[in-house]
Design a protein around this motif. Structure first.
Motif, PDB file in Angstrom:
ATOM      1  N   SER A   1       0.817  -1.215   0.000  1.00  0.00           N
ATOM      2  CA  SER A   1       0.000   0.000   0.000  1.00  0.00           C
ATOM      3  C   SER A   1       0.849   1.262   0.000  1.00  0.00           C
ATOM      4  O   SER A   1       0.536   2.239  -0.697  1.00  0.00           O
ATOM      5  N   LEU A   2       1.956   1.264   0.752  1.00  0.00           N
ATOM      6  CA  LEU A   2       2.847   2.430   0.754  1.00  0.00           C
ATOM      7  C   LEU A   2       3.444   2.648  -0.626  1.00  0.00           C
ATOM      8  O   LEU A   2       3.540   3.790  -1.110  1.00  0.00           O
ATOM      9  N   SER A   3       3.839   1.565  -1.282  1.00  0.00           N
ATOM     10  CA  SER A   3       4.452   1.674  -2.607  1.00  0.00           C
ATOM     11  C   SER A   3       3.455   2.181  -3.649  1.00  0.00           C
ATOM     12  O   SER A   3       3.794   3.002  -4.506  1.00  0.00           O
ATOM     13  N   LEU A   4       2.194   1.702  -3.580  1.00  0.00           N
ATOM     14  CA  LEU A   4       1.193   2.154  -4.539  1.00  0.00           C
ATOM     15  C   LEU A   4       0.883   3.640  -4.337  1.00  0.00           C
ATOM     16  O   LEU A   4       0.741   4.388  -5.307  1.00  0.00           O
ATOM     17  N   GLY A   5       0.764   4.059  -3.079  1.00  0.00           N
ATOM     18  CA  GLY A   5       0.538   5.477  -2.816  1.00  0.00           C
ATOM     19  C   GLY A   5       1.682   6.328  -3.325  1.00  0.00           C
ATOM     20  O   GLY A   5       1.465   7.393  -3.925  1.00  0.00           O
ATOM     21  N   PHE A   6       2.894   5.850  -3.109  1.00  0.00           N
ATOM     22  CA  PHE A   6       4.075   6.572  -3.590  1.00  0.00           C
ATOM     23  C   PHE A   6       4.091   6.649  -5.115  1.00  0.00           C
ATOM     24  O   PHE A   6       4.332   7.718  -5.702  1.00  0.00           O
ATOM     25  N   LEU A   7       3.824   5.532  -5.774  1.00  0.00           N
ATOM     26  CA  LEU A   7       3.844   5.499  -7.239  1.00  0.00           C
ATOM     27  C   LEU A   7       2.799   6.439  -7.841  1.00  0.00           C
ATOM     28  O   LEU A   7       3.102   7.199  -8.772  1.00  0.00           O
ATOM     29  N   LEU A   8       1.584   6.408  -7.317  1.00  0.00           N
ATOM     30  CA  LEU A   8       0.557   7.302  -7.847  1.00  0.00           C
ATOM     31  C   LEU A   8       0.906   8.760  -7.562  1.00  0.00           C
ATOM     32  O   LEU A   8       0.611   9.641  -8.362  1.00  0.00           O
ATOM     33  N   GLY A   9       1.557   9.002  -6.423  1.00  0.00           N
ATOM     34  CA  GLY A   9       1.995  10.366  -6.127  1.00  0.00           C
ATOM     35  C   GLY A   9       3.003  10.872  -7.137  1.00  0.00           C
ATOM     36  O   GLY A   9       2.906  12.008  -7.627  1.00  0.00           O
ATOM     37  N   THR A  10       3.963  10.031  -7.482  1.00  0.00           N
ATOM     38  CA  THR A  10       4.974  10.452  -8.461  1.00  0.00           C
ATOM     39  C   THR A  10       4.354  10.629  -9.848  1.00  0.00           C
ATOM     40  O   THR A  10       4.752  11.526 -10.597  1.00  0.00           O
ATOM     41  N   ILE A  11       3.362   9.796 -10.173  1.00  0.00           N
ATOM     42  CA  ILE A  11       2.719   9.921 -11.486  1.00  0.00           C
ATOM     43  C   ILE A  11       1.909  11.212 -11.570  1.00  0.00           C
ATOM     44  O   ILE A  11       1.928  11.904 -12.590  1.00  0.00           O
ATOM     45  N   THR A  12       1.180  11.554 -10.494  1.00  0.00           N
ATOM     46  CA  THR A  12       0.430  12.813 -10.519  1.00  0.00           C
ATOM     47  C   THR A  12       1.368  13.998 -10.677  1.00  0.00           C
ATOM     48  O   THR A  12       1.059  14.966 -11.380  1.00  0.00           O
ATOM     49  N   LEU A  13       2.534  13.929 -10.046  1.00  0.00           N
ATOM     50  CA  LEU A  13       3.519  15.003 -10.184  1.00  0.00           C
ATOM     51  C   LEU A  13       4.083  15.043 -11.598  1.00  0.00           C
ATOM     52  O   LEU A  13       4.332  16.120 -12.156  1.00  0.00           O
ATOM     53  N   ALA A  14       4.270  13.848 -12.178  1.00  0.00           N
ATOM     54  CA  ALA A  14       4.763  13.796 -13.560  1.00  0.00           C
ATOM     55  C   ALA A  14       3.742  14.400 -14.520  1.00  0.00           C
ATOM     56  O   ALA A  14       4.090  15.134 -15.449  1.00  0.00           O
ATOM     57  N   VAL A  15       2.460  14.096 -14.287  1.00  0.00           N
ATOM     58  CA  VAL A  15       1.393  14.676 -15.107  1.00  0.00           C
ATOM     59  C   VAL A  15       1.398  16.191 -14.970  1.00  0.00           C
ATOM     60  O   VAL A  15       1.284  16.941 -15.953  1.00  0.00           O
ATOM     61  N   SER A  16       1.570  16.666 -13.731  1.00  0.00           N
ATOM     62  CA  SER A  16       1.620  18.107 -13.487  1.00  0.00           C
ATOM     63  C   SER A  16       2.806  18.742 -14.198  1.00  0.00           C
ATOM     64  O   SER A  16       2.725  19.865 -14.709  1.00  0.00           O
ATOM     65  N   GLY A  17       3.930  18.021 -14.239  1.00  0.00           N
ATOM     66  CA  GLY A  17       5.110  18.542 -14.922  1.00  0.00           C
ATOM     67  C   GLY A  17       4.931  18.666 -16.421  1.00  0.00           C
ATOM     68  O   GLY A  17       5.725  19.329 -17.100  1.00  0.00           O
ATOM     69  N   GLU A  18       3.878  18.036 -16.958  1.00  0.00           N
ATOM     70  CA  GLU A  18       3.596  18.120 -18.395  1.00  0.00           C
ATOM     71  C   GLU A  18       2.582  19.222 -18.714  1.00  0.00           C
ATOM     72  O   GLU A  18       2.029  19.264 -19.811  1.00  0.00           O
TER      73      GLU A  18
END
Length: 268
Positions: free
Chosen positions: A147-164
């Motif tokens: 669960s910690l890893s999934l939360g972390f992964l989705l967090g990084t993806i949302t930030l990546a989307v924001s960076g675009e």
């Protein structure tokens, strides 16, 4: 274009740090303080190693890389790790929710030229594979490390989307059901003087199970709500405000009714 090497290295380092949480799943529970420290180290490792990108909070408000963005990133990642840890409590719930959220991220990234477009697709494939064993009745559980890893992964993806160039609020919209339930429940417990970090059974999905719903029924309804929030994000990106608003409003009504029902049941 291939995923940037620095992004992959940062991700591997952070996930390797989170593997320490496996200790908690093996019968030697970590204290709350140690769990938070573990999350802080993983988030800080990401900030130090991942490519520096701006964070677009809204359509016109963009934060350039710097100390403020670093602090927002660490806070965002730590909050999502805890959100997913709190919400992973019944069979098939978090794995199906993550797959749905990942699909929304993939659709959002498809509108860009980002080299990270394949990342949410890989996440979806991993979740669907795990769902074969985690679907009710579950034969395998993800535990804290999952669960910690999934939360972390989705967090990084949302930030990546924001960076675009896509606002962070829009990339976070598919996560709304998890964010609202956790934030509301934590705030309510804090206002009542309870220890917010102590295990409890007051989340909406937990109350539904206590009321006699099966895990599969709760999973299905949650998928509908997350699907509506995800559709709202995709329609908003396409500038279809009517459909986006309808989807978001329907999801908010369903979620709001659920929280109202939970409060009514608690007072009864």
């Amino acid at each position: 274009a291939p995923v940037p090497v620095a992004w992959r290295q940062a991700l591997l380092v952070a996930l390797a740090i989170l593997l320490v949480a496996a200790v908690d799943d093996l019968g030697r529970p970590l204290s709350v303080g140690r769990k938070l420290l573990l999350q802080l180290v993983a988030a800080a490792g990401w900030v130090l190693l991942a490519p520096a990108t701006p964070v677009q909070l809204t359509g016109d408000w963009v934060l350039a890389p710097g100390p403020l963005v670093a602090a927002i990133t660490v806070g965002w990642l730590m909050w999502l790790m805890n959100v997913f840890n709190f919400m992973d409590g019944i069979d098939g719930f978090t794995v199906t929710q993550t797959a749905a959220m990942g699909l929304a991220m993939a659709l959002l990234l498809a509108s860009t030229d980002s080299s990270l477009q394949t990342t949410p697709i890989i996440l979806i494939a991993a979740c669907l594979g795990f769902a074969l064993f985690n679907a009710p009745p579950a034969r395998l559980f993800m535990g804290d490390v999952g669960s910690l890893s999934l939360g972390f992964l989705l967090g990084t993806i949302t930030l990546a989307v924001s960076g675009e160039g896509i606002p962070l609020w829009l990339s976070a919209l598919p996560l709304s059901a998890y964010l609202v339930d956790t934030t509301y429940t934590m705030a309510r417990r804090w206002l009542q003087g309870e220890n917010v970090m102590r295990a409890h059974d007051q989340h909406l999905y937990q109350r539904l199970v206590q009321a006699g719903w099966s895990h599969l029924q709760v999973d299905a309804v949650a998928l509908v709500v997350t699907g509506l929030f995800s559709a709202a994000a995709v329609f908003a990106l396409d500038d279809d405000r009517i459909l986006s608003g309808c989807c978001a409003a329907t999801a908010m009504v369903l979620l709001g009714y659920g929280l109202w029902w939970k409060e009514s049941r608690a007072r009864a």
